[in-house]
Motif scaffolding. Sequence first.
Motif, PDB file in Angstrom:
ATOM      1  N   ILE A  99     -18.358   7.186  19.767  1.00 66.19           N
ATOM      2  CA  ILE A  99     -17.822   6.016  19.072  1.00 66.19           C
ATOM      3  C   ILE A  99     -17.317   4.988  20.076  1.00 66.19           C
ATOM      4  N   GLY A 100     -17.821   3.764  19.912  1.00 67.62           N
ATOM      5  CA  GLY A 100     -17.405   2.693  20.810  1.00 67.62           C
ATOM      6  C   GLY A 100     -18.365   1.520  20.749  1.00 67.62           C
ATOM      7  N   THR A 101     -18.224   0.602  21.698  1.00 72.28           N
ATOM      8  CA  THR A 101     -19.058  -0.596  21.754  1.00 72.28           C
ATOM      9  C   THR A 101     -19.682  -0.742  23.133  1.00 72.28           C
ATOM     10  N   ASP A 102     -20.709  -1.579  23.200  1.00 77.29           N
ATOM     11  CA  ASP A 102     -21.398  -1.910  24.457  1.00 77.29           C
ATOM     12  C   ASP A 102     -21.824  -0.657  25.210  1.00 77.29           C
ATOM     13  N   ILE A 103     -22.749   0.107  24.612  1.00 81.08           N
ATOM     14  CA  ILE A 103     -23.169   1.391  25.150  1.00 81.08           C
ATOM     15  C   ILE A 103     -24.569   1.250  25.749  1.00 81.08           C
ATOM     16  N   GLU A 104     -24.679   1.511  27.033  1.00 86.42           N
ATOM     17  CA  GLU A 104     -25.952   1.432  27.751  1.00 86.42           C
ATOM     18  C   GLU A 104     -26.548   2.831  27.864  1.00 86.42           C
ATOM     19  N   THR A 105     -27.809   2.985  27.462  1.00 87.02           N
ATOM     20  CA  THR A 105     -28.513   4.264  27.597  1.00 87.02           C
ATOM     21  C   THR A 105     -29.877   3.990  28.226  1.00 87.02           C
ATOM     22  N   PRO A 106     -30.541   5.008  28.778  1.00 88.95           N
ATOM     23  CA  PRO A 106     -31.894   4.811  29.296  1.00 88.95           C
ATOM     24  C   PRO A 106     -32.880   4.338  28.224  1.00 88.95           C
ATOM     25  N   SER A 107     -32.602   4.635  26.966  1.00 91.86           N
ATOM     26  CA  SER A 107     -33.500   4.248  25.871  1.00 91.86           C
ATOM     27  C   SER A 107     -33.183   2.875  25.294  1.00 91.86           C
ATOM     28  N   GLY A 108     -32.122   2.241  25.747  1.00 95.97           N
ATOM     29  CA  GLY A 108     -31.793   0.908  25.258  1.00 95.97           C
ATOM     30  C   GLY A 108     -30.307   0.686  25.106  1.00 95.97           C
ATOM     31  N   TYR A 109     -29.971  -0.566  24.847  1.00 93.05           N
ATOM     32  CA  TYR A 109     -28.579  -0.995  24.698  1.00 93.05           C
ATOM     33  C   TYR A 109     -28.172  -0.883  23.237  1.00 93.05           C
ATOM     34  N   ILE A 110     -27.009  -0.279  22.995  1.00 89.21           N
ATOM     35  CA  ILE A 110     -26.457  -0.141  21.652  1.00 89.21           C
ATOM     36  C   ILE A 110     -25.184  -0.979  21.577  1.00 89.21           C
ATOM     37  N   ASP A 111     -25.110  -1.859  20.577  1.00 87.60           N
ATOM     38  CA  ASP A 111     -23.923  -2.705  20.412  1.00 87.60           C
ATOM     39  C   ASP A 111     -22.700  -1.892  20.023  1.00 87.60           C
ATOM     40  N   SER A 112     -22.883  -0.979  19.063  1.00 90.67           N
ATOM     41  CA  SER A 112     -21.734  -0.157  18.655  1.00 90.67           C
ATOM     42  C   SER A 112     -22.191   1.088  17.918  1.00 90.67           C
ATOM     43  N   ILE A 113     -21.317   2.097  17.981  1.00 85.00           N
ATOM     44  CA  ILE A 113     -21.482   3.316  17.197  1.00 85.00           C
ATOM     45  C   ILE A 113     -20.147   3.560  16.515  1.00 85.00           C
ATOM     46  N   GLU A 114     -20.195   3.733  15.190  1.00 77.09           N
ATOM     47  CA  GLU A 114     -18.970   4.026  14.448  1.00 77.09           C
ATOM     48  C   GLU A 114     -19.239   5.154  13.458  1.00 77.09           C
ATOM     49  N   ALA A 115     -18.193   5.864  13.093  1.00 76.30           N
ATOM     50  CA  ALA A 115     -18.320   6.978  12.154  1.00 76.30           C
ATOM     51  C   ALA A 115     -18.504   6.448  10.740  1.00 76.30           C
ATOM     52  N   ASP A 116     -19.467   7.007  10.031  1.00 75.03           N
ATOM     53  CA  ASP A 116     -19.661   6.708   8.617  1.00 75.03           C
ATOM     54  C   ASP A 116     -19.113   7.876   7.793  1.00 75.03           C
ATOM     55  N   VAL A 117     -19.509   9.094   8.168  1.00 77.22           N
ATOM     56  CA  VAL A 117     -18.983  10.315   7.563  1.00 77.22           C
ATOM     57  C   VAL A 117     -18.467  11.175   8.708  1.00 77.22           C
ATOM     58  N   THR A 118     -17.194  11.506   8.676  1.00 79.99           N
ATOM     59  CA  THR A 118     -16.577  12.252   9.777  1.00 79.99           C
ATOM     60  C   THR A 118     -17.083  13.697   9.817  1.00 79.99           C
ATOM     61  N   PRO A 119     -16.974  14.357  10.983  1.00 81.57           N
ATOM     62  CA  PRO A 119     -17.459  15.730  11.117  1.00 81.57           C
ATOM     63  C   PRO A 119     -16.802  16.687  10.121  1.00 81.57           C
ATOM     64  N   ALA A 120     -17.639  17.540   9.532  1.00 87.50           N
ATOM     65  CA  ALA A 120     -17.143  18.536   8.574  1.00 87.50           C
ATOM     66  C   ALA A 120     -17.990  19.795   8.675  1.00 87.50           C
ATOM     67  N   ASP A 121     -17.325  20.930   8.490  1.00 89.07           N
ATOM     68  CA  ASP A 121     -18.010  22.209   8.416  1.00 89.07           C
ATOM     69  C   ASP A 121     -18.696  22.276   7.056  1.00 89.07           C
ATOM     70  N   VAL A 122     -19.987  22.598   7.012  1.00 91.34           N
ATOM     71  CA  VAL A 122     -20.717  22.675   5.748  1.00 91.34           C
ATOM     72  C   VAL A 122     -21.336  24.062   5.599  1.00 91.34           C
ATOM     73  N   PRO A 123     -21.631  24.489   4.379  1.00 89.51           N
ATOM     74  CA  PRO A 123     -22.207  25.813   4.166  1.00 89.51           C
ATOM     75  C   PRO A 123     -23.532  25.983   4.906  1.00 89.51           C
ATOM     76  N   PHE A 124     -23.709  27.166   5.482  1.00 91.69           N
ATOM     77  CA  PHE A 124     -24.924  27.488   6.211  1.00 91.69           C
ATOM     78  C   PHE A 124     -25.168  28.983   6.104  1.00 91.69           C
ATOM     79  N   GLN A 125     -26.404  29.371   5.821  1.00 96.81           N
ATOM     80  CA  GLN A 125     -26.725  30.782   5.604  1.00 96.81           C
ATOM     81  C   GLN A 125     -26.960  31.507   6.924  1.00 96.81           C
ATOM     82  N   SER A 126     -25.891  31.975   7.528  1.00 95.95           N
ATOM     83  CA  SER A 126     -25.997  32.746   8.759  1.00 95.95           C
ATOM     84  C   SER A 126     -24.720  33.547   8.950  1.00 95.95           C
ATOM     85  N   ASP A 127     -24.870  34.737   9.468  1.00 99.64           N
ATOM     86  CA  ASP A 127     -23.699  35.563   9.779  1.00 99.64           C
ATOM     87  C   ASP A 127     -23.113  35.224  11.133  1.00 99.64           C
ATOM     88  N   THR A 128     -23.908  34.558  11.976  1.00 92.44           N
ATOM     89  CA  THR A 128     -23.474  34.329  13.355  1.00 92.44           C
ATOM     90  C   THR A 128     -23.267  32.864  13.702  1.00 92.44           C
TER      91      THR A 128
END
Length: 134
Positions: free
Chosen positions: A90-119
């Motif tokens: 999350i932030g602004t003015d992000i330079e990557t090898p694949s291109g320049y990104i103006d900003s990244i912001e959270a739309d849906v915050t991280p959450a634990d969701v159901p998943f079928q695995s014991d491990t």
Amino acid sequence: MIDALVFPDTRDALFDLIDGATHLGVPVKAVYQIPAGDYGEIKGPFPMALIYVTGGTRGFVDRVDRATIEVYAPGQAAVNTLESIAASLIGTDIETPSGYIDSIEADVTPADVPFQSDTLNKAIATFLVTSRPI
């Protein structure tokens, strides 16, 4: 001839920022597809971040893509790793090898969701990634 606007590839830019980065003392493997074993089980290494883009909107000057990141890891490490990834993205003015990104912001915050695995657990978050034409 029609002039077309070309934008940086959001998925590639997020891959650049996540793959190999250390979160909670462990390097994270970024993937576009989940690797599977002989019986269809998810193969590591863990934590693993699956990155995909589900569309977005395009304005006159910029484009906003909705990118989803799923993290697979044992136990509480899935959501904790995704929280760490979110904090680093999350932030602004992000330079990557694949291109320049103006900003990244959270739309849906991280959450634990159901998943079928014991491990493994699964955590998911969605981000709004804004970029301009190359």
